[in-house]
Design a protein around this motif. Structure first.
Motif, PDB file in Angstrom:
ATOM      1  N   LEU A   1       0.778  -0.983   0.062  1.00  0.00           N
ATOM      2  CA  LEU A   1      -0.042  -0.031   0.071  1.00  0.00           C
ATOM      3  C   LEU A   1       0.828   1.210   0.076  1.00  0.00           C
ATOM      4  O   LEU A   1       0.515   2.189  -0.647  1.00  0.00           O
ATOM      5  CB  LEU A   1      -1.134   0.002   1.201  1.00  0.00           C
ATOM      6  N   CYS A   2       2.007   1.160   1.021  1.00  0.00           N
ATOM      7  CA  CYS A   2       2.843   2.341   1.169  1.00  0.00           C
ATOM      8  C   CYS A   2       3.419   2.487  -0.578  1.00  0.00           C
ATOM      9  O   CYS A   2       3.663   3.754  -0.939  1.00  0.00           O
ATOM     10  CB  CYS A   2       3.821   1.995   2.030  1.00  0.00           C
ATOM     11  N   ALA A   3       4.095   1.767  -1.033  1.00  0.00           N
ATOM     12  CA  ALA A   3       4.585   1.818  -2.433  1.00  0.00           C
ATOM     13  C   ALA A   3       3.762   2.234  -3.470  1.00  0.00           C
ATOM     14  O   ALA A   3       4.149   3.223  -4.293  1.00  0.00           O
ATOM     15  CB  ALA A   3       5.163   0.446  -2.859  1.00  0.00           C
ATOM     16  N   PHE A   4       2.379   1.992  -3.465  1.00  0.00           N
ATOM     17  CA  PHE A   4       1.357   2.592  -4.349  1.00  0.00           C
ATOM     18  C   PHE A   4       1.096   3.983  -3.907  1.00  0.00           C
ATOM     19  O   PHE A   4       1.079   4.889  -4.971  1.00  0.00           O
ATOM     20  CB  PHE A   4       0.152   1.945  -4.296  1.00  0.00           C
ATOM     21  N   ALA A   5       1.222   4.299  -2.464  1.00  0.00           N
ATOM     22  CA  ALA A   5       0.912   5.628  -2.160  1.00  0.00           C
ATOM     23  C   ALA A   5       1.955   6.600  -2.814  1.00  0.00           C
ATOM     24  O   ALA A   5       1.785   7.832  -3.133  1.00  0.00           O
ATOM     25  CB  ALA A   5       0.543   5.729  -0.925  1.00  0.00           C
ATOM     26  N   ASN A   6       3.395   6.123  -2.538  1.00  0.00           N
ATOM     27  CA  ASN A   6       4.556   6.781  -3.069  1.00  0.00           C
ATOM     28  C   ASN A   6       4.552   6.914  -4.576  1.00  0.00           C
ATOM     29  O   ASN A   6       5.438   7.610  -5.103  1.00  0.00           O
ATOM     30  CB  ASN A   6       5.758   6.316  -2.544  1.00  0.00           C
ATOM     31  N   ALA A   7       3.787   6.278  -5.158  1.00  0.00           N
ATOM     32  CA  ALA A   7       3.781   6.114  -6.658  1.00  0.00           C
ATOM     33  C   ALA A   7       2.362   6.944  -7.128  1.00  0.00           C
ATOM     34  O   ALA A   7       2.259   8.088  -6.594  1.00  0.00           O
ATOM     35  CB  ALA A   7       3.932   4.839  -7.273  1.00  0.00           C
ATOM     36  N   THR A   8       1.798   6.468  -8.072  1.00  0.00           N
ATOM     37  CA  THR A   8       0.489   7.100  -8.694  1.00  0.00           C
ATOM     38  C   THR A   8      -0.621   6.415  -8.309  1.00  0.00           C
ATOM     39  O   THR A   8      -1.750   6.720  -8.710  1.00  0.00           O
ATOM     40  CB  THR A   8       0.665   7.150 -10.093  1.00  0.00           C
ATOM     41  N   GLY A   9      -0.572   5.500  -7.295  1.00  0.00           N
ATOM     42  CA  GLY A   9      -1.727   4.705  -6.650  1.00  0.00           C
ATOM     43  C   GLY A   9      -1.855   3.460  -7.365  1.00  0.00           C
ATOM     44  O   GLY A   9      -0.940   2.963  -8.220  1.00  0.00           O
ATOM     45  N   GLY A  10      -2.680   2.471  -6.854  1.00  0.00           N
ATOM     46  CA  GLY A  10      -2.758   1.354  -7.629  1.00  0.00           C
ATOM     47  C   GLY A  10      -3.968   0.455  -6.704  1.00  0.00           C
ATOM     48  O   GLY A  10      -4.625   0.976  -5.994  1.00  0.00           O
ATOM     49  N   ILE A  11      -3.877  -0.876  -7.114  1.00  0.00           N
ATOM     50  CA  ILE A  11      -4.938  -1.933  -6.616  1.00  0.00           C
ATOM     51  C   ILE A  11      -4.513  -3.104  -6.207  1.00  0.00           C
ATOM     52  O   ILE A  11      -3.535  -3.550  -7.019  1.00  0.00           O
ATOM     53  CB  ILE A  11      -6.007  -2.150  -7.738  1.00  0.00           C
ATOM     54  N   VAL A  12      -4.799  -3.550  -5.117  1.00  0.00           N
ATOM     55  CA  VAL A  12      -4.454  -4.794  -4.572  1.00  0.00           C
ATOM     56  C   VAL A  12      -5.393  -5.689  -4.649  1.00  0.00           C
ATOM     57  O   VAL A  12      -6.792  -5.323  -4.075  1.00  0.00           O
ATOM     58  CB  VAL A  12      -3.871  -4.539  -3.233  1.00  0.00           C
ATOM     59  N   LEU A  13      -5.265  -6.786  -5.264  1.00  0.00           N
ATOM     60  CA  LEU A  13      -6.588  -7.766  -5.129  1.00  0.00           C
ATOM     61  C   LEU A  13      -6.277  -8.848  -4.322  1.00  0.00           C
ATOM     62  O   LEU A  13      -5.425  -9.909  -4.631  1.00  0.00           O
ATOM     63  CB  LEU A  13      -6.706  -8.265  -6.653  1.00  0.00           C
ATOM     64  N   ILE A  14      -7.018  -9.123  -3.236  1.00  0.00           N
ATOM     65  CA  ILE A  14      -6.774 -10.017  -2.325  1.00  0.00           C
ATOM     66  C   ILE A  14      -7.631 -11.300  -2.517  1.00  0.00           C
ATOM     67  O   ILE A  14      -8.557 -10.940  -2.439  1.00  0.00           O
ATOM     68  CB  ILE A  14      -6.729  -9.728  -0.779  1.00  0.00           C
ATOM     69  N   GLY A  15      -7.200 -12.281  -2.828  1.00  0.00           N
ATOM     70  CA  GLY A  15      -7.937 -13.682  -3.315  1.00  0.00           C
ATOM     71  C   GLY A  15      -7.495 -14.049  -4.599  1.00  0.00           C
ATOM     72  O   GLY A  15      -8.360 -14.865  -4.978  1.00  0.00           O
ATOM     73  N   VAL A  16      -6.529 -13.607  -5.129  1.00  0.00           N
ATOM     74  CA  VAL A  16      -6.060 -13.860  -6.573  1.00  0.00           C
ATOM     75  C   VAL A  16      -4.652 -14.289  -6.180  1.00  0.00           C
ATOM     76  O   VAL A  16      -3.691 -13.664  -5.903  1.00  0.00           O
ATOM     77  CB  VAL A  16      -6.055 -12.769  -7.405  1.00  0.00           C
ATOM     78  N   ALA A  17      -4.295 -15.499  -6.757  1.00  0.00           N
ATOM     79  CA  ALA A  17      -2.952 -16.213  -6.745  1.00  0.00           C
ATOM     80  C   ALA A  17      -2.064 -15.354  -7.585  1.00  0.00           C
ATOM     81  O   ALA A  17      -2.543 -14.660  -8.470  1.00  0.00           O
ATOM     82  CB  ALA A  17      -2.884 -17.406  -6.994  1.00  0.00           C
ATOM     83  N   ASP A  18      -0.706 -15.582  -7.637  1.00  0.00           N
ATOM     84  CA  ASP A  18       0.337 -14.790  -8.174  1.00  0.00           C
ATOM     85  C   ASP A  18       0.093 -15.228  -9.729  1.00  0.00           C
ATOM     86  O   ASP A  18       0.452 -14.271 -10.569  1.00  0.00           O
ATOM     87  CB  ASP A  18       1.599 -14.873  -7.794  1.00  0.00           C
ATOM     88  N   ASP A  19      -0.269 -16.360  -9.919  1.00  0.00           N
ATOM     89  CA  ASP A  19      -0.604 -16.744 -11.426  1.00  0.00           C
ATOM     90  C   ASP A  19      -1.887 -16.145 -12.049  1.00  0.00           C
ATOM     91  O   ASP A  19      -2.137 -16.549 -13.172  1.00  0.00           O
ATOM     92  CB  ASP A  19      -0.464 -18.141 -11.683  1.00  0.00           C
TER      93      ASP A  19
END
Length: 114
Positions: free
Chosen positions: A32-50
């Protein structure tokens, strides 16, 4: 976010504005911190890396945990959350109080090697 928009986001995969987490809030503060320090973003919890949707166990409890993580960031983050298809969508809008830190460290997005 609609079912179709979520599926499109998953198909696009992880990148500078999207991160997949299979479960839980481990390391979520740094993401969350990295997105906040950039231009924002979305984290999808419940999705595997693949990109495989796996869903979350208790979306309401998880939303509360995510909110606690966002509040623990310095300065506290304002985030939006939604649940679609049993996937918790954590939206980190562009922030105005940069830099942000989590756990006493400042986090930035990693640049992919090509």
């Amino acid at each position: 976010m609609t079912h179709e928009e979520l599926q499109q986001l998953i198909r696009l995969g992880e990148g500078f504005t999207c991160e997949f987490k299979q479960s839980g809030t481990t390391h979520l503060g740094r993401e969350l911190c990295a997105f906040a320090n950039a231009t924002g973003g979305i984290v999808l919890i419940g999705v595997a890396d693949d990109g495989r949707p796996v869903g979350v166990q208790d979306a309401n409890r998880l939303k509360s945990e995510v909110q606690n993580v966002a509040r623990s960031i310095e300065p506290p983050l304002v985030i939006d959350m939604d649940v679609v298809d049993n996937i918790l969508i954590v939206n980190v809008p562009a922030q105005n109080s940069k830099p942000y830190s989590s756990g006493g460290k400042f986090w930035l997005l990693a640049v992919p090697h090509g």
